[in-house]
Design an enzyme around this catalytic site. Structure first.
Site, PDB file in Angstrom:
ATOM      1  N   PRO A 343       0.554   0.322   5.152  1.00  0.00           N
ATOM      2  CA  PRO A 343       1.414   0.857   6.215  1.00  0.00           C
ATOM      3  C   PRO A 343       2.575   1.611   5.588  1.00  0.00           C
ATOM      4  O   PRO A 343       3.302   1.057   4.771  1.00  0.00           O
ATOM      5  CB  PRO A 343       1.892  -0.404   6.957  1.00  0.00           C
ATOM      6  CG  PRO A 343       1.721  -1.519   5.980  1.00  0.00           C
ATOM      7  CD  PRO A 343       0.587  -1.150   5.078  1.00  0.00           C
ATOM      8  N   LEU A 344       2.751   2.878   5.943  1.00  0.00           N
ATOM      9  CA  LEU A 344       3.737   3.742   5.300  1.00  0.00           C
ATOM     10  C   LEU A 344       4.653   4.353   6.351  1.00  0.00           C
ATOM     11  O   LEU A 344       4.183   5.055   7.248  1.00  0.00           O
ATOM     12  CB  LEU A 344       3.043   4.865   4.517  1.00  0.00           C
ATOM     13  CG  LEU A 344       2.014   4.432   3.469  1.00  0.00           C
ATOM     14  CD1 LEU A 344       1.202   5.633   2.996  1.00  0.00           C
ATOM     15  CD2 LEU A 344       2.716   3.771   2.296  1.00  0.00           C
ATOM     16  N   THR A 345       5.939   4.104   6.249  1.00  0.00           N
ATOM     17  CA  THR A 345       6.879   4.698   7.185  1.00  0.00           C
ATOM     18  C   THR A 345       6.930   6.208   7.000  1.00  0.00           C
ATOM     19  O   THR A 345       7.013   6.693   5.882  1.00  0.00           O
ATOM     20  CB  THR A 345       8.282   4.097   6.976  1.00  0.00           C
ATOM     21  OG1 THR A 345       8.237   2.712   7.272  1.00  0.00           O
ATOM     22  CG2 THR A 345       9.304   4.765   7.877  1.00  0.00           C
ATOM     23  N   CYS A 451       9.701  -5.960   4.058  1.00  0.00           N
ATOM     24  CA  CYS A 451      10.528  -4.755   4.230  1.00  0.00           C
ATOM     25  C   CYS A 451      11.920  -4.992   3.654  1.00  0.00           C
ATOM     26  O   CYS A 451      12.604  -5.935   4.047  1.00  0.00           O
ATOM     27  CB  CYS A 451      10.624  -4.391   5.706  1.00  0.00           C
ATOM     28  SG  CYS A 451      11.702  -2.983   6.019  1.00  0.00           S
ATOM     29  N   HIS A 532       2.824  -7.831  -2.426  1.00  0.00           N
ATOM     30  CA  HIS A 532       3.377  -6.706  -3.181  1.00  0.00           C
ATOM     31  C   HIS A 532       4.035  -7.281  -4.432  1.00  0.00           C
ATOM     32  O   HIS A 532       4.921  -8.123  -4.330  1.00  0.00           O
ATOM     33  CB  HIS A 532       4.395  -5.965  -2.315  1.00  0.00           C
ATOM     34  CG  HIS A 532       4.903  -4.702  -2.931  1.00  0.00           C
ATOM     35  ND1 HIS A 532       5.589  -3.757  -2.217  1.00  0.00           N
ATOM     36  CD2 HIS A 532       4.820  -4.222  -4.189  1.00  0.00           C
ATOM     37  CE1 HIS A 532       5.912  -2.748  -3.006  1.00  0.00           C
ATOM     38  NE2 HIS A 532       5.461  -3.021  -4.213  1.00  0.00           N
ATOM     39  N   ASN A 591      -1.068  -5.547  -4.066  1.00  0.00           N
ATOM     40  CA  ASN A 591      -0.451  -4.251  -3.755  1.00  0.00           C
ATOM     41  C   ASN A 591       0.556  -3.885  -4.843  1.00  0.00           C
ATOM     42  O   ASN A 591       1.380  -4.702  -5.222  1.00  0.00           O
ATOM     43  CB  ASN A 591       0.245  -4.339  -2.391  1.00  0.00           C
ATOM     44  CG  ASN A 591       1.020  -3.083  -2.040  1.00  0.00           C
ATOM     45  OD1 ASN A 591       2.082  -3.165  -1.443  1.00  0.00           O
ATOM     46  ND2 ASN A 591       0.528  -1.921  -2.394  1.00  0.00           N
ATOM     47  N   ALA A 615      -0.594   2.579  -1.766  1.00  0.00           N
ATOM     48  CA  ALA A 615       0.499   3.225  -1.032  1.00  0.00           C
ATOM     49  C   ALA A 615       0.840   4.568  -1.649  1.00  0.00           C
ATOM     50  O   ALA A 615       0.267   5.589  -1.293  1.00  0.00           O
ATOM     51  CB  ALA A 615       1.719   2.290  -1.008  1.00  0.00           C
ATOM     52  N   ARG A 616       1.775   4.579  -2.619  1.00  0.00           N
ATOM     53  CA  ARG A 616       2.207   5.854  -3.200  1.00  0.00           C
ATOM     54  C   ARG A 616       1.069   6.602  -3.879  1.00  0.00           C
ATOM     55  O   ARG A 616       1.035   7.835  -3.877  1.00  0.00           O
ATOM     56  CB  ARG A 616       3.338   5.611  -4.199  1.00  0.00           C
ATOM     57  CG  ARG A 616       4.647   5.221  -3.548  1.00  0.00           C
ATOM     58  CD  ARG A 616       5.733   5.060  -4.589  1.00  0.00           C
ATOM     59  NE  ARG A 616       5.443   3.962  -5.510  1.00  0.00           N
ATOM     60  CZ  ARG A 616       6.101   3.744  -6.649  1.00  0.00           C
ATOM     61  NH1 ARG A 616       7.066   4.567  -7.009  1.00  0.00           N
ATOM     62  NH2 ARG A 616       5.805   2.715  -7.415  1.00  0.00           N
TER      63      ARG A 616
END
EC number: 1.3.1.89
Length: 750
Positions: A343-345, A451, A532, A591, A615-616
């Site tokens: 999930p990426l803002t 978060c 993570h 992650n 993610a990145r």
């Protein structure tokens, strides 16, 4: 505007603007509040910048963190900077200047320097007589996107109608919009775009374009016809064989978007007319049960020992069973063949997820949504639940491995899940109930426990839950009770403080429950845990700790044995309290820093995780999922990479519209993605493989002009790339990178 923005984490707590001279923990630039911003984004902007978007600047450098060097680094016999740690090993013939020179590293555009934005630079005391150079600040002050739209606003009563057959305008004579179609087309809008061969990509794919006359390609799906009375009329063209029901709305008419909540349901939520019987019953029981647990916990040890058997029986009778047990959950599966997009803002928007699924992503998540705005029916938050139809297809699995999860039915599985954040149990529980009711295509509901955003953390949500294990357990247990067949999962970090990991205890509580509830209530029902490999404090200033992730994976693997030891052997545990009944297996996903198929396989084989969340790495090269599937590094050409940009543009126009506003939205999010994608260094010009996510590219030239352009760290070059498909930007459009570092923290990607 400030009066309209409440705290999305806890409405009882007001938003706090930074005091004058107060140093902010994160380096985020002031940003305007946009209508399409999610609740957490709006609230964070108010806290950081005040209500008017003015920056808080005391004239001093932003707080920066110390760069943590990698362990066991062995310098060469010569100057240790000859092979610069953290710089991609580009072949010498492609370097604009030698890799160790000043201009190849220090003079690189500040957008490339991660430490400027995310960590305090160490400096190199061998230069300038031991004096450290002054580094550029890590923020772009007064970052704004401007505004864009038609010069003359066309009334919606005619925007999708033929010239002589407009709908009735609800505002009548008081309407301030234009009703003269020909005047609007001649004076009120910019000329049609000539990209995509002057054909509307939305109409080409769907047989209709609900932007109507506002479409920037309207000439490709409109014409002028002569009526019987001799008048010439402008009409829109539709292909009825390919279009959906336009009466349902934009997404439904196109038929490619699912999980669209109706306006009525959002209004009912806003007016608190939506019944939540399960949540109300469960939270009432939860409050009563918590009081009794606290009373027993406060008894001194000698008081407990002095209790008679009759008193003990009376105390047991005080405990009330939950009003209902959870429904049996749909079986889910995570395996080596199911790489996960995190999930990426901002970046995890529908067009980008659609592109990643096309390239091999098997599981996706929405951007993090805040529970309170969801319960208030806010449009921006419910928009995060929308998914493309490709995301609701079953993931690709290995049938031999899926037998590990008994009764798993791949045909009933899907790719798309959602992630929420909450600071109190009742928020998470109610959000889980409304999501399971209104969002029909949902694989899992994931609770964000990682978060690091200060606003979220301070209110007790996100990574703050790692320090409140009892509250976290109540959330998972309650969400599991009210979510119907939708499984509940959690995403955590190693802990909140560096050097003080707490994931072991968190995982054990998520697996079995706390000692105060384990015997009476059984397992909380967490179906999967994603870890993570960093703490909240670390953010991205250090590589993810996969050795610790491996230790946690071993702990999860011992779950079945520990379950046998901790549950009552006389009574079989209720299958509904188990995450993947009847096995009770918890899936474990790692992650952090996955940037190649070699990283992925190494984590699967050596860390022992079920799957890896990316993610990145996916933002820089979305075809990472394709590399994982094929098991090899793919040297994508510049033209292939440009094709992905074109696809994103097409998908963006379909998601946000092909009118002036939709084109601007597509351009904005394309530029946000390019702020990551330009960091990709082609595999063919690297001296060593596999590439590392921590390596930044030096100044280099590509194998052709297009490859050089795609590698540019100048956002004006990103604008040029966007103009290849979206034409010249609107005069009011503005864009600057979110950070001077293109790898700014994905804060809600806990």
């Amino acid at each position: 505007m400030a009066d309209e923005i409440s705290n999305p984490v806890d409405p009882s707590q007001s938003l706090k603007r930074p005091l004058e001279g107060e140093q902010l923990e994160e380096a985020h630039p002031p940003q305007p509040i946009l209508p399409e911003d999610s609740a957490v984004t709006k609230a964070e902007k108010v806290e950081r910048n005040g209500t008017n978007g003015d920056s808080v600047d005391n004239g001093e450098p932003s707080a920066k963190r110390v760069r943590i060097e990698e362990k066991n680094h062995k310098p060469t016999a010569a100057d240790s900077r000859d092979r610069i740690r953290g710089i991609a090993p580009v072949k010498a013939e492609y370097l604009i200047q030698p890799a160790g020179s000043r201009s190849a590293t220090d003079d690189r555009n500040p957008a490339e320097n991660d430490d400027d934005a995310e960590g305090k630079p160490r400096g190199d005391e061998r230069d300038n007589g031991g004096k450290k150079k002054k580094k550029a600040k890590g923020q772009n002050k007064d970052r704004q996107f401007g505004s864009w739209g038609d010069k003359i606003k066309l009334c919606n009563s005619i925007s999708n109608s033929s010239e002589f057959s407009p709908k009735e305008c609800s505002f009548g004579d008081s309407c301030k919009c234009e009703h003269n179609l020909r005047k609007y087309l001649a004076e009120g809008r910019r000329a049609d775009l000539t990209t995509f061969n002057s054909k509307c990509p939305v109409w080409e794919d769907n047989g209709t374009c609900l932007a109507g006359w506002k479409c920037r390609f309207v000439g490709s799906h409109s014409k002028e016809i002569q009526r019987e009375d001799g008048r010439m009329e402008l009409v829109l063209i539709d292909d009825s064989d390919r279009m959906g029901d336009t009466a349902l709305g934009y997404e439904e008419a196109l038929g490619s978007v699912v999980n669209v909540i109706s306006t009525k349901d959002k209004i009912d939520l806003a007016k608190k007319k939506t019944p939540m019987e399960k949540s109300d019953l469960y939270t009432t029981w939860l409050d009563q049960n918590s009081e009794e647990v606290n009373r027993q916990s406060n008894l001194r040890k000698d008081q407990k020992n002095d209790q008679t058997e009759e008193e003990k029986q009376e105390n047991r009778a005080r405990y009330v069973e939950p009003p209902f047990l959870p429904s049996e959950k749909r079986r889910i599966y995570f395996g080596p063949e199911t790489p996960v997009l995190a999930p990426l803002t901002t970046q995890g928007n529908l067009p980008f997820r659609r592109l990643c699924v096309e390239l091999g992503a098997q599981l996706t998540y929405s951007e993090m949504a805040m529970s309170i705005p969801l319960l208030q029916g806010q449009k921006s938050e419910w928009a995060l639940m929308k998914a493309h139809k490709s995301e609701v297809t079953p993931p690709r699995v290995n049938s031999d491995r899926t037998s590990i999860v008994r009764k798993y039915d791949n045909s009933k599985d899907l790719k798309f899940g959602t992630q929420i954040s909450a600071s109190k149990p009742f928020m998470a529980i109610k959000a889980a109930e409304v999501l399971s009711r209104f969002v029909p295509h949902l694989r899992v509901i994931d609770l964000n426990c990682g978060c690091p955003i200060e606003l979220v953390y301070r209110q007790g949500a996100g990574s703050a839950l790692l320090d409140a294990p009892s509250k976290l357990e109540k959330m998972i247990r309650g969400m599991n009770a009210v979510s119907g067949e939708v499984p509940i999962t959690a995403k955590i970090r190693m802990g909140t403080m560096t050097g003080k990991p707490t994931a072991f205890k968190t995982i054990e509580r998520l697996a079995f429950g706390g000692v105060e509830s384990r015997e009476r209530l059984g397992a909380p029902g967490c179906a999967a845990i994603t870890l993570h490999g960093r703490s909240r404090q670390q953010r991205y200033t250090k590589s993810a700790d996969w050795s610790y992730i491996a230790e946690c994976a071993a702990l999860v693997k011992s779950y079945n044995q520990k379950k046998d030891d901790l549950t009552d052997t006389v009574m079989e545990p209720d299958a509904r309290t188990l995450p993947n009944a009847p096995d009770g297996k918890i899936h474990f996903i790692g992650n952090g820093d996955c940037y190649s198929h070699i990283d992925y396989l190494d984590h699967i084989q050596n860390a022992g995780v079920d799957s890896v969340m990316v993610a990145r790495g996916a933002l820089i090269k979305p075809w990472l999922f394709e590399e994982i599937e094929k098991g090899q590094v793919l040297d994508k050409s510049a033209s292939e990479r440009l094709e992905y940009v074109e696809k994103f543009t097409r998908y963006g126009l379909e998601a946000w519209g092909s009118d002036e506003i939709g084109v601007g939205q597509t351009r904005r999010f394309l530029l946000e993605w390019l702020s990551f994608a330009h960091r990709y260094v082609p595999a063919g010009i690297l001296e060593h493989l596999p590439p590392s996510l921590q390596d930044r590219p030096p100044a280099y030239r590509g194998r052709n002009d297009l490859e050089t352009l795609l590698a540019s760290d100048n956002y004006m070059d990103w604008m040029k790339i966007s103009e290849m498909f979206l034409g010249p930007a609107h005069e009011g459009f503005k864009f600057q990178p979110k950070h001077k570092s293109n790898s700014y923290e994905i804060e809600a990607e806990g």
